[in-house]
Design an enzyme around this catalytic site. Structure first.
Site, PDB file in Angstrom:
ATOM      1  N   TYR A 142       0.820  -1.225   0.000  1.00  0.00           N
ATOM      2  CA  TYR A 142       0.000   0.000   0.000  1.00  0.00           C
ATOM      3  C   TYR A 142       0.850   1.270   0.000  1.00  0.00           C
ATOM      4  O   TYR A 142       0.385   2.339   0.391  1.00  0.00           O
ATOM      5  CB  TYR A 142      -0.979   0.002   1.195  1.00  0.00           C
ATOM      6  CG  TYR A 142      -1.761  -1.286   1.286  1.00  0.00           C
ATOM      7  CD1 TYR A 142      -2.786  -1.544   0.384  1.00  0.00           C
ATOM      8  CD2 TYR A 142      -1.446  -2.260   2.222  1.00  0.00           C
ATOM      9  CE1 TYR A 142      -3.473  -2.739   0.426  1.00  0.00           C
ATOM     10  CE2 TYR A 142      -2.137  -3.473   2.261  1.00  0.00           C
ATOM     11  CZ  TYR A 142      -3.143  -3.697   1.368  1.00  0.00           C
ATOM     12  OH  TYR A 142      -3.825  -4.882   1.395  1.00  0.00           O
ATOM     13  N   TYR A 177     -12.679  -7.780   4.919  1.00  0.00           N
ATOM     14  CA  TYR A 177     -11.486  -7.731   4.072  1.00  0.00           C
ATOM     15  C   TYR A 177     -11.287  -9.121   3.479  1.00  0.00           C
ATOM     16  O   TYR A 177     -11.269 -10.113   4.209  1.00  0.00           O
ATOM     17  CB  TYR A 177     -10.232  -7.318   4.858  1.00  0.00           C
ATOM     18  CG  TYR A 177      -8.994  -7.391   3.985  1.00  0.00           C
ATOM     19  CD1 TYR A 177      -8.704  -6.363   3.082  1.00  0.00           C
ATOM     20  CD2 TYR A 177      -8.161  -8.505   4.004  1.00  0.00           C
ATOM     21  CE1 TYR A 177      -7.603  -6.446   2.239  1.00  0.00           C
ATOM     22  CE2 TYR A 177      -7.054  -8.592   3.163  1.00  0.00           C
ATOM     23  CZ  TYR A 177      -6.790  -7.563   2.288  1.00  0.00           C
ATOM     24  OH  TYR A 177      -5.706  -7.648   1.447  1.00  0.00           O
ATOM     25  N   ASP A 231     -14.445 -17.069   4.796  1.00  0.00           N
ATOM     26  CA  ASP A 231     -13.043 -16.711   4.568  1.00  0.00           C
ATOM     27  C   ASP A 231     -12.334 -16.788   5.920  1.00  0.00           C
ATOM     28  O   ASP A 231     -12.440 -15.885   6.739  1.00  0.00           O
ATOM     29  CB  ASP A 231     -12.970 -15.302   3.960  1.00  0.00           C
ATOM     30  CG  ASP A 231     -11.533 -14.856   3.719  1.00  0.00           C
ATOM     31  OD1 ASP A 231     -10.610 -15.542   4.198  1.00  0.00           O
ATOM     32  OD2 ASP A 231     -11.349 -13.804   3.077  1.00  0.00           O
ATOM     33  N   LYS A 287      -2.676 -17.721   5.116  1.00  0.00           N
ATOM     34  CA  LYS A 287      -1.874 -17.125   6.191  1.00  0.00           C
ATOM     35  C   LYS A 287      -1.142 -18.165   7.061  1.00  0.00           C
ATOM     36  O   LYS A 287      -0.070 -18.603   6.690  1.00  0.00           O
ATOM     37  CB  LYS A 287      -2.729 -16.164   7.001  1.00  0.00           C
ATOM     38  CG  LYS A 287      -3.039 -14.897   6.185  1.00  0.00           C
ATOM     39  CD  LYS A 287      -3.430 -13.711   7.036  1.00  0.00           C
ATOM     40  CE  LYS A 287      -3.308 -12.412   6.285  1.00  0.00           C
ATOM     41  NZ  LYS A 287      -4.546 -11.910   5.703  1.00  0.00           N
TER      42      LYS A 287
END
Ligand SMILES: *Cc1c(COP(=O)(O)O)cnc(C)c1O
Length: 425
Positions: A21, A149, A246, A275
């Site tokens: 970002y 997210y 998710d 992850k």
């Protein structure tokens, strides 16, 4: 490393290397890490930091874990990679078999892919392809709640929170999805009714509902009541809409249960893992689905799922993921996560009511301090580093999800680092 060597590397980093970002060239100096062991990152200038972030939820067993190191070395001695089209191998077979065993009932088939965002893309593709194959090609949209997210590629971005995910940047580019309000922390009948109404109203155009169960991660570190997951399960099933969980952030014990879904005892139709799947060693994601989803796709046009990444089922990643799951066997993670939860409560509760603090919340091995203003990230980060702690705040949030191997004294240190970041940020 010499100070001149460090300065040169940092200058090259700012000139050439894009960070998450970030602008280019970089405007602030990142910290240069030379090595890591256990829960400590060793910086090139010799300082050591207790890692409060698990490298973004991933490094649950800490760094240079001997079991994971050995699994990786052993697999590298056989083969680092082979293509997955027409070939297969034991690390992928063993991992997929074990994932089917440990995930909620009904999930039977495993698609192994490169990263969380791709795993979410695959989940969405499964839902759209299955709806099409079932004769409902009009169902092309997704529904979710605000504050989520799901990754940075385009379809996952479309189901991220519209404000936090900067949908304004992408007007006319992103598919317009269906959103309910953000899920409250407590159970609220009116909000549950809002979810049901959303699903009923849009039933003919929704392929799937996608949510992060129990904890919304990078969308705002919010926790919600698990009953909402049961409400979603019932309402989606009633309308032939798939439910996607998710669990890329919430999986593998982080929330105090093995999966977020376990808080509600609910099985989704499709589930995404990533992850911590490899204990933070390599990038790998897995998308699981039920037999019904797989059968619909396989009987439909094309005769299979239209996806197949080059590095699908990478043997190194699968071998280290298998080793990570062995380390988590026998509920060995339960006590460590409970101890971290208690340490974070003890350390962070005193910040409630401190100047600038809007909220303090802890669930499992996750601790969050929400401010009433956006954090000054460089200042807050430097204040934590001065306490010997690595944190990476975002927006109005200073938060931690430490490795499960973090000892009590280091959890207390992380809490002190958060307090310093709050005071500075
Ligand atoms: C991090 C994350 C993703 C994206 O994973 P990447 O590996 O960064 O692509 C998707 N969903 C959730 C819930 C996540 O936390």
């Amino acid at each position: 490393m010499s100070p001149a060597g460090r300065d040169e590397l940092i200058a090259l980093d700012r000139a050439h290397v894009w960070h998450p970002y970030g602008p280019m060239p970089g405007r602030s100096d990142p910290y240069l890490v030379e090595s890591a062991e256990g829960v400590r990152l060793r910086l090139a200038d010799g300082r050591e930091l207790v890692d409060g972030m698990s490298s973004w939820w991933a490094a649950i067993h800490g760094y240079r874990n001997p079991v994971l190191d050995a699994a990786l070395a052993e697999q590298a001695g056989r083969m680092s990679h082979v293509m997955f089209g027409g070939l297969t191998h034991e690390p992928a077979i063993a991992l997929a078999t074990e994932l089917v065993e440990i995930t909620p009932a009904g999930l039977e088939h495993v698609f192994l892919c490169d990263s969380g965002s791709v795993g979410v893309e695959v989940a969405i593709k499964m839902a759209l392809q299955a709806q099409r194959a079932l004769g409902r090609p009009g169902r092309q949209r997704l529904a979710t709640w605000r504050g989520g997210y799901h990754g940075d590629t385009f379809h996952p971005m479309s189901v991220c929170d519209p404000v936090g995910g900067m949908h304004s940047l992408w007007t006319g580019v992103l598919t317009a999805q269906v959103f309910a309000g953000p899920p409250p922390a407590e159970f609220d009948e009116a909000y549950a009714a809002e979810l049901v109404t959303m699903i009923e109203r849009h039933a003919d155009e929704i392929a799937a509902v996608i949510v992060e169960p129990v904890v919304q991660g990078a969308g705002g570190m919010r926790f919600h009541h698990p009953e909402y997951l049961r409400v979603l399960r019932e309402a989606t099933a009633a309308h032939g809409i798939f439910l996607i969980f998710d669990e890329i952030a919430t999986g593998f014990g982080r929330t105090g249960r093995f999966f977020g879904a376990d808080h509600a005892g609910v099985s989704p139709d499709i589930m995404c893992l990533g992850k911590a799947l490899t204990g933070g060693y390599l990038t790998l994601a897995a998308t699981l689905c039920t037999a019904a989803v797989a059968e619909a796709i396989s009987a439909g046009e094309g005769g299979g799922l239209a996806h197949g990444p080059t590095f699908m089922g990478n043997p190194l990643a699968c071998a280290v993921a298998g080793a990570s799951l062995r380390l988590l066997r026998g509920e060995s993670w339960v006590q460590p996560v409970r101890k971290i939860e208690k340490g974070l409560r003890d350390g962070l509760e005193p910040l409630r009511g401190a100047p600038g603090v809007a909220d303090v919340r802890v669930l499992g091995a996750i601790g969050v301090v929400q401010l009433d203003h956006d954090v000054d990230i460089p200042r807050a980060t430097a204040a934590a580093v001065a306490e010997g702690v690595w944190l990476r705040p975002f927006r109005d949030l200073i938060y931690t999800m430490p490795p499960f191997v973090t000892e009590e004294a280091d959890v207390a240190r992380i809490a002190a680092g958060i307090a310093a970041a709050v005071a500075a940020g």
